[in-house]
Motif scaffolding. Structure first.
Motif, PDB file in Angstrom:
ATOM      1  N   THR A  99       0.992  -1.174  -0.173  1.00 36.72           N
ATOM      2  CA  THR A  99       0.022   0.024  -0.033  1.00 36.72           C
ATOM      3  C   THR A  99       0.843   1.324   0.025  1.00 36.72           C
ATOM      4  O   THR A  99       1.916   1.143   0.411  1.00 36.72           O
ATOM      5  N   SER A 100       0.434   2.198  -0.601  1.00 39.20           N
ATOM      6  CA  SER A 100       1.110   3.469  -0.315  1.00 39.20           C
ATOM      7  C   SER A 100      -0.024   4.641  -0.475  1.00 39.20           C
ATOM      8  O   SER A 100      -0.951   4.602  -0.762  1.00 39.20           O
ATOM      9  N   ARG A 101       0.437   6.025  -0.066  1.00 40.16           N
ATOM     10  CA  ARG A 101      -0.218   7.074  -0.246  1.00 40.16           C
ATOM     11  C   ARG A 101      -0.212   7.363  -1.602  1.00 40.16           C
ATOM     12  O   ARG A 101       0.321   6.917  -2.472  1.00 40.16           O
ATOM     13  N   ALA A 102      -1.468   8.009  -2.044  1.00 37.26           N
ATOM     14  CA  ALA A 102      -1.604   8.542  -3.506  1.00 37.26           C
ATOM     15  C   ALA A 102      -0.650   9.401  -3.903  1.00 37.26           C
ATOM     16  O   ALA A 102       0.278  10.157  -2.869  1.00 37.26           O
ATOM     17  N   PRO A 103      -0.375   9.576  -5.355  1.00 35.40           N
ATOM     18  CA  PRO A 103       0.834  10.265  -5.716  1.00 35.40           C
ATOM     19  C   PRO A 103       0.592  11.964  -5.155  1.00 35.40           C
ATOM     20  O   PRO A 103      -0.310  12.464  -4.764  1.00 35.40           O
ATOM     21  N   GLN A 104       1.842  12.327  -4.817  1.00 33.62           N
ATOM     22  CA  GLN A 104       1.790  13.625  -4.251  1.00 33.62           C
ATOM     23  C   GLN A 104       2.446  14.559  -5.638  1.00 33.62           C
ATOM     24  O   GLN A 104       3.518  14.675  -5.753  1.00 33.62           O
ATOM     25  N   ILE A 105       1.688  15.393  -6.183  1.00 33.80           N
ATOM     26  CA  ILE A 105       1.861  16.124  -7.295  1.00 33.80           C
ATOM     27  C   ILE A 105       1.764  17.720  -7.309  1.00 33.80           C
ATOM     28  O   ILE A 105       0.550  17.910  -6.694  1.00 33.80           O
ATOM     29  N   ALA A 106       2.648  18.519  -7.228  1.00 31.48           N
ATOM     30  CA  ALA A 106       2.431  20.047  -7.342  1.00 31.48           C
ATOM     31  C   ALA A 106       1.228  20.325  -8.272  1.00 31.48           C
ATOM     32  O   ALA A 106       1.227  20.110  -9.230  1.00 31.48           O
ATOM     33  N   GLY A 107       0.165  20.901  -7.610  1.00 27.43           N
ATOM     34  CA  GLY A 107      -1.054  21.554  -8.328  1.00 27.43           C
ATOM     35  C   GLY A 107      -1.818  20.421  -8.590  1.00 27.43           C
ATOM     36  O   GLY A 107      -3.138  20.895  -9.105  1.00 27.43           O
ATOM     37  N   GLY A 108      -1.505  19.169  -8.270  1.00 30.40           N
ATOM     38  CA  GLY A 108      -2.448  18.077  -8.794  1.00 30.40           C
ATOM     39  C   GLY A 108      -3.421  17.582  -7.329  1.00 30.40           C
ATOM     40  O   GLY A 108      -3.114  18.111  -6.261  1.00 30.40           O
ATOM     41  N   THR A 109      -4.461  17.063  -7.802  1.00 35.68           N
ATOM     42  CA  THR A 109      -5.094  16.305  -6.590  1.00 35.68           C
ATOM     43  C   THR A 109      -4.909  14.944  -6.281  1.00 35.68           C
ATOM     44  O   THR A 109      -5.696  14.145  -5.485  1.00 35.68           O
ATOM     45  N   GLY A 110      -3.913  14.381  -7.097  1.00 36.97           N
ATOM     46  CA  GLY A 110      -3.443  12.911  -6.590  1.00 36.97           C
ATOM     47  C   GLY A 110      -4.351  12.115  -7.903  1.00 36.97           C
ATOM     48  O   GLY A 110      -5.150  12.758  -8.312  1.00 36.97           O
ATOM     49  N   GLY A 111      -3.936  10.900  -7.864  1.00 33.61           N
ATOM     50  CA  GLY A 111      -4.777   9.927  -8.706  1.00 33.61           C
ATOM     51  C   GLY A 111      -4.426   8.474  -8.222  1.00 33.61           C
ATOM     52  O   GLY A 111      -3.275   8.270  -7.922  1.00 33.61           O
ATOM     53  N   ARG A 112      -5.452   7.684  -8.396  1.00 32.28           N
ATOM     54  CA  ARG A 112      -5.350   6.402  -7.700  1.00 32.28           C
ATOM     55  C   ARG A 112      -5.136   5.324  -8.735  1.00 32.28           C
ATOM     56  O   ARG A 112      -5.874   5.445  -9.977  1.00 32.28           O
ATOM     57  N   VAL A 113      -4.140   4.664  -8.601  1.00 32.90           N
ATOM     58  CA  VAL A 113      -3.970   3.536  -9.743  1.00 32.90           C
ATOM     59  C   VAL A 113      -3.738   2.257  -8.661  1.00 32.90           C
ATOM     60  O   VAL A 113      -3.147   2.199  -7.704  1.00 32.90           O
ATOM     61  N   PHE A 114      -4.628   1.105  -9.226  1.00 31.05           N
ATOM     62  CA  PHE A 114      -4.378  -0.146  -8.337  1.00 31.05           C
ATOM     63  C   PHE A 114      -3.939  -1.209  -9.455  1.00 31.05           C
ATOM     64  O   PHE A 114      -4.400  -1.128 -10.569  1.00 31.05           O
ATOM     65  N   GLY A 115      -3.000  -1.996  -8.914  1.00 31.56           N
ATOM     66  CA  GLY A 115      -2.424  -3.075  -9.747  1.00 31.56           C
ATOM     67  C   GLY A 115      -2.651  -4.205  -8.963  1.00 31.56           C
ATOM     68  O   GLY A 115      -2.464  -4.309  -7.885  1.00 31.56           O
ATOM     69  N   MET A 116      -2.954  -5.380  -9.970  1.00 30.24           N
ATOM     70  CA  MET A 116      -3.034  -6.640  -9.210  1.00 30.24           C
ATOM     71  C   MET A 116      -2.250  -7.616 -10.060  1.00 30.24           C
ATOM     72  O   MET A 116      -2.508  -7.782 -11.312  1.00 30.24           O
ATOM     73  N   THR A 117      -1.629  -8.640  -9.299  1.00 30.72           N
ATOM     74  CA  THR A 117      -1.016  -9.825  -9.906  1.00 30.72           C
ATOM     75  C   THR A 117      -1.782 -10.930  -9.685  1.00 30.72           C
ATOM     76  O   THR A 117      -2.118 -10.989  -8.233  1.00 30.72           O
ATOM     77  N   MET A 118      -2.236 -11.648 -10.496  1.00 28.72           N
ATOM     78  CA  MET A 118      -2.896 -12.893 -10.243  1.00 28.72           C
ATOM     79  C   MET A 118      -2.183 -14.178 -10.703  1.00 28.72           C
ATOM     80  O   MET A 118      -1.619 -14.106 -11.525  1.00 28.72           O
ATOM     81  N   VAL A 119      -2.366 -15.097  -9.713  1.00 31.34           N
ATOM     82  CA  VAL A 119      -1.471 -16.295  -9.869  1.00 31.34           C
ATOM     83  C   VAL A 119      -2.583 -17.374 -10.329  1.00 31.34           C
ATOM     84  O   VAL A 119      -3.538 -17.616  -9.346  1.00 31.34           O
ATOM     85  N   GLY A 120      -2.364 -18.027 -11.387  1.00 33.79           N
ATOM     86  CA  GLY A 120      -3.318 -19.149 -11.740  1.00 33.79           C
ATOM     87  C   GLY A 120      -2.530 -20.407 -12.136  1.00 33.79           C
ATOM     88  O   GLY A 120      -1.345 -20.333 -12.402  1.00 33.79           O
ATOM     89  N   ARG A 121      -3.298 -21.465 -12.096  1.00 32.69           N
ATOM     90  CA  ARG A 121      -2.696 -22.790 -12.414  1.00 32.69           C
ATOM     91  C   ARG A 121      -3.451 -23.165 -13.701  1.00 32.69           C
ATOM     92  O   ARG A 121      -4.744 -23.397 -13.609  1.00 32.69           O
ATOM     93  N   ALA A 122      -2.871 -23.504 -14.825  1.00 30.83           N
ATOM     94  CA  ALA A 122      -3.418 -24.122 -16.075  1.00 30.83           C
ATOM     95  C   ALA A 122      -3.927 -25.325 -15.731  1.00 30.83           C
ATOM     96  O   ALA A 122      -3.591 -26.127 -14.953  1.00 30.83           O
ATOM     97  N   SER A 123      -5.163 -25.576 -16.408  1.00 32.83           N
ATOM     98  CA  SER A 123      -6.150 -26.917 -16.471  1.00 32.83           C
ATOM     99  C   SER A 123      -5.754 -27.789 -17.117  1.00 32.83           C
ATOM    100  O   SER A 123      -5.781 -29.091 -17.176  1.00 32.83           O
ATOM    101  N   HIS A 124      -4.839 -27.390 -18.303  1.00 35.73           N
ATOM    102  CA  HIS A 124      -4.568 -28.215 -19.324  1.00 35.73           C
ATOM    103  C   HIS A 124      -3.291 -27.702 -19.956  1.00 35.73           C
ATOM    104  O   HIS A 124      -2.893 -26.660 -20.427  1.00 35.73           O
TER     105      HIS A 124
END
Lengths: 288, 288
Positions: A99-124
């Motif tokens: 987790t992190s605080r939102a981007p801190q940018i001069a003059g900006g209101t911040g912006g949210r970015v969510f990233g996900m890595t999913m692990v799966g297993r092949a069935s075939h």
């Protein structure tokens, strides 16, 4: 399990590691979701986008790592609710992340970015790839297109007139897509090629054609439009529908509900055709 | 390789999956890096932060997935250069990921968030955890603290006076930290507990004490400060140094260069002490 040197690296937007599949997708404010979206919907779609990549590999979800931009406590709690609901409904679990605080940018209101890595297993094995389509195959689509586009239009251009169900589930399809995991697992043993159409039918079909070194001709009348779809031309160029696109030998019928939407031939005369006419590369749709 | 049901989920900020370790860290504009940073340094530190998590597990890096916020082509190219340099120097490789446009926010200027999932393989089982410290153990630190803090101060408060090497490599330590992968692998078979100190020595030591259910007394004079460190109090409360903190039976000497900085006793009298005095929870440092 593959030993270190056998990791196969990037293929089809996923990383393969023996029978383990890793996907990574993001939800970016103002790009993948509207700034006033319900945080639970943002979480759901982040999970669903990753699971759709697994569906295209015929894989079962195992667990996920989340890169999370902190917001206010109420937003965070609502996001956590959506995440739990998504895992509960579709599979997977939260294993960890950062987790992190939102981007801190001069003059900006911040912006949210969510990233996900999913692990799966092949069935075939071998794991389906987008590169395996062959001349003579038929092209099929499980699921339909156009609902996400209609939902987006309803939310952004005609909000007051539409409730969540006013457009045949289109808003729900845009906000809470359902990846076709069961369909992907059923198809994995028999397809020559498979991918999800998250970036739009024309663009993703062109990618399959290019990766496979074939020419694909789509039959416009055969493409299944969602009942709420506004316009076929827009629906084919809009992403977010998370249908499955796959190539099968012409004499094999798929074991899941699907539409035969095209034919595959040897390369030449254009990678992608629509009713026999080549589609220009700049007319495929938009890339995120 | 563990079967599906054996995935152990979140432990010590990493996910464990048989002998496979997954870490996820972010670099957020204005939080983890300065808005005018060299993109190659941002990429390097993103890799290094993840590799430091692997180092604490005694693991070797295999590959990474990247969630990337697109910038201008020059910025993107420079980031790619830094990424390649980091993998080349420290290990790992880019397996895949996802790119997106920057957040679009009304009135804002956007903000860049980069997330990386790193896959590693443990060199020794069981994998060290922060929770294994026992009463009677000695606490050790490989690496030193204070360089990253000094580098940050040089960059933000006294920029004109300092070149990249003017403060004994402190700026370089802040911008391009080096995770202690070889040290972690050498220590993994013998430590009772291990973690990296990315969030600050006091905070991370307190976390080890809490996770292990022990009390840890740090000896202030024994803590190795980097030659460029400005202030011991600040150095102990500032992160980004990526040293390794580990607990060993008192009669065992570590096989790597390290300093014995504390003693571990049964819980009681405070989880964390500095020269015998309890450190208040609100005086440990800052959390990202």
């Amino acid at each position: 399990m593959a030993r270190s040197g056998e990791a196969r690296g990037l293929a089809d937007d996923v990383a393969l590691f023996g029978d383990i599949i890793l996907t990574h997708d993001q939800m970016v404010e103002g790009v993948h979701y509207l700034p006033d979206a319900d945080p639970a919907d943002v979480a759901w779609k982040l999970v669903a986008r990753n699971l759709s990549d697994l569906a295209a590999k015929g894989a079962e979800p195992l667990g996920a790592l989340l890169g999370y931009t902190l917001s206010d406590p109420q937003w965070d709690a609502r996001f956590a609710d959506g995440l739990a609901a998504a895992f509960d409904a579709m599979g997977g679990a939260l294993w960890g992340g950062d987790t992190s605080r939102a981007p801190q940018i001069a003059g900006g209101t911040g912006g949210r970015v969510f990233g996900m890595t999913m692990v799966g297993r092949a069935s075939h094995l071998p794991i389906p790839a987008r590169s395996g389509a062959r001349a003579g195959d038929a092209l099929w689509l499980a699921g339909s297109i156009g609902a996400a586009h209609a939902g987006f239009v309803a939310l952004t251009q005609d909000r007051d007139a539409c409730g969540p169900h006013a457009t045949g589930g289109a808003v729900n399809a845009f906000l809470r897509p359902t990846p076709l995991l069961a369909e992907g697992a059923a198809l994995a043993p028999i397809v020559h090629a498979m991918m999800d159409v998250s970036d739009g039918l024309l663009l993703d079909t062109a990618r399959m054609a290019a990766a496979s070194g074939v020419s694909i001709n789509l039959s416009r009348a055969a493409i299944p439009l969602h009942p709420a779809a506004i316009d076929a031309d827009a629906a084919m160029r809009w992403g977010d529908d998370y249908a499955l696109l796959f190539a099968l030998p012409a004499d094999i019928a798929p074991p899941v509900s699907a539409h035969r939407i095209g034919d595959i031939s040897a390369a030449g005369g254009g990678a992608l055709l629509l009713d026999g006419h080549a589609v220009a590369p700049d007319n495929l749709g938009w890339e995120h």
